[in-house]
Design an enzyme around this catalytic site. Structure first.
Site, short mmCIF file in Angstrom:
data_model
loop_
_atom_site.label_atom_id
_atom_site.label_comp_id
_atom_site.label_asym_id
_atom_site.label_seq_id
_atom_site.Cartn_x
_atom_site.Cartn_y
_atom_site.Cartn_z
N ASP A 117 56.10 38.27 47.07
CA ASP A 117 56.82 39.14 46.14
C ASP A 117 57.85 40.07 46.79
O ASP A 117 58.62 40.74 46.08
CB ASP A 117 55.83 39.96 45.29
CG ASP A 117 54.89 40.84 46.13
OD1 ASP A 117 55.28 41.28 47.23
OD2 ASP A 117 53.77 41.10 45.65
N HIS B 36 52.94 32.67 53.23
CA HIS B 36 53.20 31.74 52.13
C HIS B 36 54.64 31.74 51.64
O HIS B 36 54.92 31.26 50.55
CB HIS B 36 52.24 32.06 50.96
CG HIS B 36 50.79 31.84 51.31
ND1 HIS B 36 49.74 32.27 50.54
CD2 HIS B 36 50.21 31.21 52.36
CE1 HIS B 36 48.59 31.94 51.10
NE2 HIS B 36 48.85 31.30 52.23
N CYS C 195 68.20 18.72 53.47
CA CYS C 195 68.58 19.13 54.84
C CYS C 195 67.75 20.31 55.35
O CYS C 195 67.95 20.77 56.46
CB CYS C 195 70.08 19.44 54.93
SG CYS C 195 70.55 21.00 54.14
N GLU D 246 36.72 44.31 44.01
CA GLU D 246 35.53 43.46 43.79
C GLU D 246 35.00 42.97 45.13
O GLU D 246 35.76 42.88 46.08
CB GLU D 246 35.91 42.19 43.00
CG GLU D 246 36.65 42.41 41.71
CD GLU D 246 35.74 42.96 40.63
OE1 GLU D 246 34.52 42.73 40.74
OE2 GLU D 246 36.24 43.64 39.73
N1 APR Z 1 43.40 46.87 44.76
C1 APR Z 1 42.67 46.11 45.62
N2 APR Z 1 42.27 44.86 45.32
C2 APR Z 1 42.60 44.37 44.11
C3 APR Z 1 43.34 45.13 43.17
C4 APR Z 1 43.74 46.43 43.53
N3 APR Z 1 44.44 47.22 42.72
N4 APR Z 1 43.51 44.35 42.05
C5 APR Z 1 42.91 43.18 42.30
N5 APR Z 1 42.36 43.18 43.53
C6 APR Z 1 41.68 42.07 44.23
C7 APR Z 1 40.86 41.14 43.38
O1 APR Z 1 39.53 41.61 43.24
C8 APR Z 1 40.92 39.84 44.18
O2 APR Z 1 39.87 39.78 45.13
O3 APR Z 1 42.70 41.28 44.79
C9 APR Z 1 42.25 39.94 44.93
C10 APR Z 1 43.33 39.02 44.41
O4 APR Z 1 42.92 37.69 44.64
P1 APR Z 1 43.85 36.44 44.29
O5 APR Z 1 44.42 36.62 42.93
O6 APR Z 1 43.06 35.22 44.56
O7 APR Z 1 45.07 36.59 45.32
P2 APR Z 1 45.15 36.12 46.85
O8 APR Z 1 43.86 36.30 47.54
O9 APR Z 1 46.34 36.80 47.42
O10 APR Z 1 45.46 34.57 46.69
C11 APR Z 1 45.70 33.81 47.84
O11 APR Z 1 46.29 31.93 46.51
O12 APR Z 1 47.35 30.91 44.69
C12 APR Z 1 47.43 31.25 46.03
O13 APR Z 1 49.41 31.28 47.24
C13 APR Z 1 48.64 32.09 46.37
O14 APR Z 1 48.90 33.65 48.19
C14 APR Z 1 48.08 33.28 47.11
C15 APR Z 1 46.73 32.76 47.56
#
Ligand code: APR
Length: 274
Positions: free
Chosen positions: A106, A141, A152, A241
Site C-alpha cells: 500500500d 510482496h 520485457c 488477535e
Molecule cells: N493492529 C494490529 N493488528 C491488526 C489490526 C490492528 N489495528 N487490525 C487487524 N490486525 C491483525 C489481524 O488480527 C490479522 O492477524 O492483522 C492481521 C492481518 O492479517 P492478514 O489480513 O492475513 O494480512 P497479512 O498477514 O499481511 O497477509 C499476508 O497475504 O493475501 C496475502 O499478499 C497478501 O501480503 C498479504 C499476505
C-alpha cells in the site's frame, strides 16, 4: 485495553537491542482504512484470491484482475499513514541498525518515511542523506503503485487510475507495447530472491523481531521471526488477535498497532547498552 506490563516488557527488550527487525502485515494499515485480507471484513472473505491474485487469473482475465488492482490503488491512494507507520518511520530513520520488512503493497510506510524525513530536515535544517534509503522498507510482496511488463519485464512507478473498461484500455509498456501487470507477488509466485535474501539477513542478525499486524500464515514472510529466534534473538508481537506466531513470541501485545506502537517505540536510545 492492552496490558501495560506486557508493553513495558516489550519496551525494555526493544530498548536494550541494537539490531531490530520490524515485520509488518495488513493490520498495520487497518487504522488507515486499508482493508486486511483475512479478518471478518477481510478482502478474502468476499473475493476469491484464485480469481484475482494468481498468474493464472491474470492470463485468463487480465481486465478483471486490473479492475481489482485499480480499485485497490484508488482506495489506498486516498489513505494516510497512521500513528504506527509514523512511529516505525521515526525508529528506522533514527536507528541505523533497525530494518523494516513489509508484506504490504500500500505504500503507507514509504509515505510516512517521506514525511518523517521532511520533518527532520525542517527541524534540523539538514538532509538525512543515506539514512533514507537504509530506512526504506524491504517490500516482500511488491507495490500497488508499480507495474511490470509481461514481455520485457520493465518495471516502473505508476500512480495513475486504471481504465479497466476493456482489454484494449489496460496499461501498456512504454518500451515494447505489451500488456503491463501489477508489480506485486501473486499466490504461486516466488519472491524476488535478492529481496528475500536481504529480509532473511536482517532476520538472522536481529536481536529483536517486532511483528506487527500479520496473520503469520503466508510464507516465507511468516518464517522470518523463526529465523530471528533460531539465531538467538527474540520475537515480540503486536496484534489485535492471537496468531501462529504468538507462541514463538516472548512478548505478545493484544492491541491496535496505531495505539500500541507510538509508546512501544518511543525508545530512549541513551539507555541502549553497547
Ligand atoms: N493492529 C494490529 N493488528 C491488526 C489490526 C490492528 N489495528 N487490525 C487487524 N490486525 C491483525 C489481524 O488480527 C490479522 O492477524 O492483522 C492481521 C492481518 O492479517 P492478514 O489480513 O492475513 O494480512 P497479512 O498477514 O499481511 O497477509 C499476508 O497475504 O493475501 C496475502 O499478499 C497478501 O501480503 C498479504 C499476505
Amino acid at each position: 485495553m492492552h496490558d501495560l506490563h506486557e508493553i513495558d516488557h516489550a519496551r525494555r527488550l526493544l530498548g536494550s537491542a541494537r539490531r531490530i527487525l520490524i515485520l509488518t502485515g495488513a493490520g498495520v494499515s487497518a487504522e488507515s482504512g486499508v482493508p486486511t485480507f483475512r479478518g471478518p471484513d477481510g478482502l478474502w472473505k468476499t473475493h476469491r484470491p484464485e480469481e484475482l491474485a494468481t498468474p493464472e487469473a491474470f492470463r485468463a482475465d487480465p481486465r478483471l484482475v486490473w479492475e481489482w488492482y485499480g480499485f485497490r490503488r484508488e482506495r489506498v491512494g486516498a489513505c494516510r499513514p497512521n500513528a504506527a507507520h509514523v512511529a516505525i518511520a521515526r525508529l528506522t530513520l533514527g536507528n541505523e541498525d533497525a530494518r523494516l520488512v513489509t508484506q504490504n503493497v500500500d505504500g503507507l510506510h514509504e509515505l510516512a518515511l517521506e514525511e518523517a524525513v521532511l520533518e527532520e530536515a525542517g527541524s534540523e535544517g539538514m538532509s538525512p542523506g543515506g539514512s533514507v534509503s537504509r530506512a526504506a522498507p524491504i517490500r516482500l510482496h511488491g507495490s500497488l503503485f508499480r507495474t511490470r511488463c509481461t514481455r520485457c519485464d520493465d518495471r516502473t512507478s505508476d500512480r495513475h487510475p486504471v481504465d479497466a473498461n476493456s482489454e484494449a484500455s489496460l496499461p501498456r509498456c512504454r518500451k515494447c507495447g505489451a500488456l503491463l501487470r501489477p508489480d506485486v507477488v501473486w499466490f504461486g509466485e516466488q519472491l524476488d530472491p535478492e529481496i528475500l535474501q536481504s529480509a532473511m539477513g536482517a532476520a538472522e542478525t536481529a536481536e529483536v523481531c517486532l511483528v506487527v499486524g500479520t496473520s503469520g500464515l503466508v510464507h516465507p514472510a511468516a518464517s522470518l521471526p523463526l529465523l530471528t529466534r533460531g539465531s538467538g534473538g527474540v520475537v515480540v508481537e503486536v496484534n489485535t488477535e492471537p496468531t501462529p506466531l504468538t507462541e514463538v513470541a516472548v512478548s505478545s501485545i493484544r492491541g491496535r498497532a496505531g495505539q500500541v506502537l507510538p509508546s512501544l517505540l518511543a525508545v530512549d536510545r541513551n539507555h541502549v547498552v553497547d
